[in-house]
Design an enzyme around this catalytic site. Structure first.
Site, PDB file in Angstrom:
ATOM      1  N   ASP A 138       0.978  -0.913   0.303  1.00  0.00           N
ATOM      2  CA  ASP A 138       0.143   0.087   0.014  1.00  0.00           C
ATOM      3  C   ASP A 138       0.897   1.339  -0.068  1.00  0.00           C
ATOM      4  OD1 ASP A 138      -2.499   1.490   0.249  1.00  0.00           O
ATOM      5  OD2 ASP A 138      -1.247   2.027   2.419  1.00  0.00           O
TER       6      ASP A 138
ATOM      7  N   CYS B 193     -14.289  -2.333  13.096  1.00  0.00           N
ATOM      8  CA  CYS B 193     -15.850  -2.525  11.910  1.00  0.00           C
ATOM      9  C   CYS B 193     -16.634  -2.879  12.612  1.00  0.00           C
ATOM     10  CB  CYS B 193     -15.080  -3.232  10.642  1.00  0.00           C
ATOM     11  SG  CYS B 193     -14.565  -5.272  11.411  1.00  0.00           S
TER      12      CYS B 193
ATOM     13  N   CYS C 109     -12.837  -9.637   8.239  1.00  0.00           N
ATOM     14  CA  CYS C 109     -13.751 -10.921   7.819  1.00  0.00           C
ATOM     15  C   CYS C 109     -15.176  -9.870   6.803  1.00  0.00           C
ATOM     16  CB  CYS C 109     -15.124  -9.751   9.020  1.00  0.00           C
ATOM     17  SG  CYS C 109     -15.480  -8.450   9.350  1.00  0.00           S
TER      18      CYS C 109
ATOM     19  N   GLU D 243      -1.546  -1.680  -6.382  1.00  0.00           N
ATOM     20  CA  GLU D 243      -2.837  -0.780  -6.558  1.00  0.00           C
ATOM     21  C   GLU D 243      -2.310  -0.482  -7.591  1.00  0.00           C
ATOM     22  OE1 GLU D 243      -6.943   1.662  -4.429  1.00  0.00           O
ATOM     23  OE2 GLU D 243      -4.788   1.805  -3.113  1.00  0.00           O
TER      24      GLU D 243
ATOM     25  N   ASP E 284      -3.288   1.521   6.678  1.00  0.00           N
ATOM     26  CA  ASP E 284      -2.322   1.164   6.190  1.00  0.00           C
ATOM     27  C   ASP E 284      -2.293  -0.609   6.104  1.00  0.00           C
ATOM     28  OD1 ASP E 284      -2.478   3.859   5.024  1.00  0.00           O
ATOM     29  OD2 ASP E 284      -0.496   4.279   6.536  1.00  0.00           O
TER      30      ASP E 284
ATOM     31  N   CYS F 298     -12.201  -4.619   5.638  1.00  0.00           N
ATOM     32  CA  CYS F 298     -12.309  -5.345   6.871  1.00  0.00           C
ATOM     33  C   CYS F 298     -11.250  -6.830   6.058  1.00  0.00           C
ATOM     34  CB  CYS F 298     -13.285  -5.274   7.894  1.00  0.00           C
ATOM     35  SG  CYS F 298     -12.354  -6.789   8.876  1.00  0.00           S
TER      36      CYS F 298
END
Length: 358
Positions: free
Chosen positions: A182, A333, A317, A261, A342, A314
């Site tokens: 990231d 969350c 989950c 990304e 991050d 998240c």
């Protein structure tokens, strides 16, 4: 495999003058060719090709006699570069070609007849050779060279060589040997394996000094003050490039697959609040370094879409937090998992990238 080797040049005063003439003449020919091409199309709907423009050079030399002092192949290459710029524009890969300014990057290319002998660069019009600092071994067969001049008055040559090596084969993509990365501003890089590179912020560190010199330049506009300003900017650029090379090389050497990304850097820079910080981080340059080093050393580069919710999801989950903002560095969350923004994004980038690969 093609590799470029960059070296510092130390021309004599006479050679420096001739190098400056090459730079100025190539810029003149490029701008004139662009104007001619635009005028021909606007007035007569005629699309002049690269060969049409090159054929006009002999007549142009009769009118502008000073062009005869310059290597003719470098002038032809300037027109070839314009043709390439138009090709990229029509393919949607770049903007419409602009006229080159004297204040922009100063350089010219030598497409052939380039040699390095006895620590001297030998090119057309420079038979005695220009002294070059060979700080590392030049490998392979020389294809072409590009000579550039920095704002501080230093000369460099980038020599493109065919090394004869082949790109290493890339390994099979596996979850254990893949790392998610990231990229950001607060922390330059956070990896899914817990590794973090803090953002050195070289420009912000030097900003007070830059502002002081900039104020003096705006008042006096002296050559010495302008030169000092250029030196400060060059130092910042060199520091940033050194950091990016070290960070990218470390990632490439330690991992077989890297997930990143697909960032819209040009769009991010349009945000005036973050533009300076994004430019200072050099995110686009870092991604470029990762890509070509991955080809050299046989590392897989995996990408996820720029609209994938890597920060808002998240990683434990899968719950999506649609209300997450840039100011939220930590969040919890709906199922009670406390996440670092991050680190969570890095883990999700890895997960999203491996979705269809493993």
């Amino acid at each position: 495999m093609l590799k470029a080797f960059k070296y510092r040049l130390y021309p004599t005063e006479e050679q420096a003058t001739l190098l400056n003439k090459h730079i100025g003449s190539c810029r003149f020919v490029y701008n004139l060719a662009l104007e001619t091409k635009q005028t021909a199309y606007a007035g007569f709907k005629t699309n002049l090709t690269c060969f049409d423009l090159v054929k006009q050079l002999p007549e142009l030399k009769k009118e502008c006699v000073w062009l005869k002092e310059v290597n003719s192949q470098s002038l032809q290459q300037a027109i070839n570069n314009l043709d390439t710029a138009f090709t990229k524009f029509f393919k949607g890969q770049a903007d419409f070609p602009n006229f080159k300014k004297r204040t922009a990057r100063q350089s010219f290319q030598i497409p052939q007849n380039v040699r390095v002998e006895d620590c001297k660069l030998i090119i057309p019009k420079f038979k005695k050779g220009i002294e070059v600092k060979l700080h590392r071994l030049l490998k392979g067969t020389i294809r072409q060279a590009t000579i550039s001049k920095s704002p501080t008055g230093k000369y460099f040559v980038s020599i493109l060589c065919e090394t004869g090596e082949t790109n290493k084969s890339k390994p099979e993509i596996k979850e254990k040997s893949t790392v998610g990365v990231d990229l950001g501003i607060k922390s330059f890089l956070v990896a899914s394996n817990g590794e973090t590179f803090s953002n050195p912020k070289y420009l912000r560190t030097a900003m007070s000094r830059l502002k002081f010199v900039q104020r003096r330049y705006s008042k006096h506009k002296g050559k010495k003050t302008k030169h000092r300003l250029a030196i400060l900017h060059e130092k910042v650029a060199n520091q940033r490039k050194d950091f990016l090379h070290k960070a990218s090389t470390k990632l490439i050497r330690e991992n077989q697959s890297i997930a990143i990304e697909d960032l819209n850097i040009s769009g991010m820079v349009k945000n005036h609040s973050l533009a300076q910080s994004i430019s200072d981080a050099g995110l686009g340059m870092f991604v470029t370094m990762l890509e070509y080093k991955a080809e050299w050393y046989g590392v897989n580069i995996l990408r996820i879409g720029r609209f994938d919710p890597s920060s808002k999801t998240c990683s434990i989950c899968g719950v999506v937090n649609k209300d997450l903002t840039l100011q939220d560095r930590e969040w919890t969350c709906a199922n009670g998992h406390t996440l670092d923004r991050d680190v969570n994004a890095a883990e999700n980038i890895k997960t999203f990238a491996l979705r269809d690969k493993v």
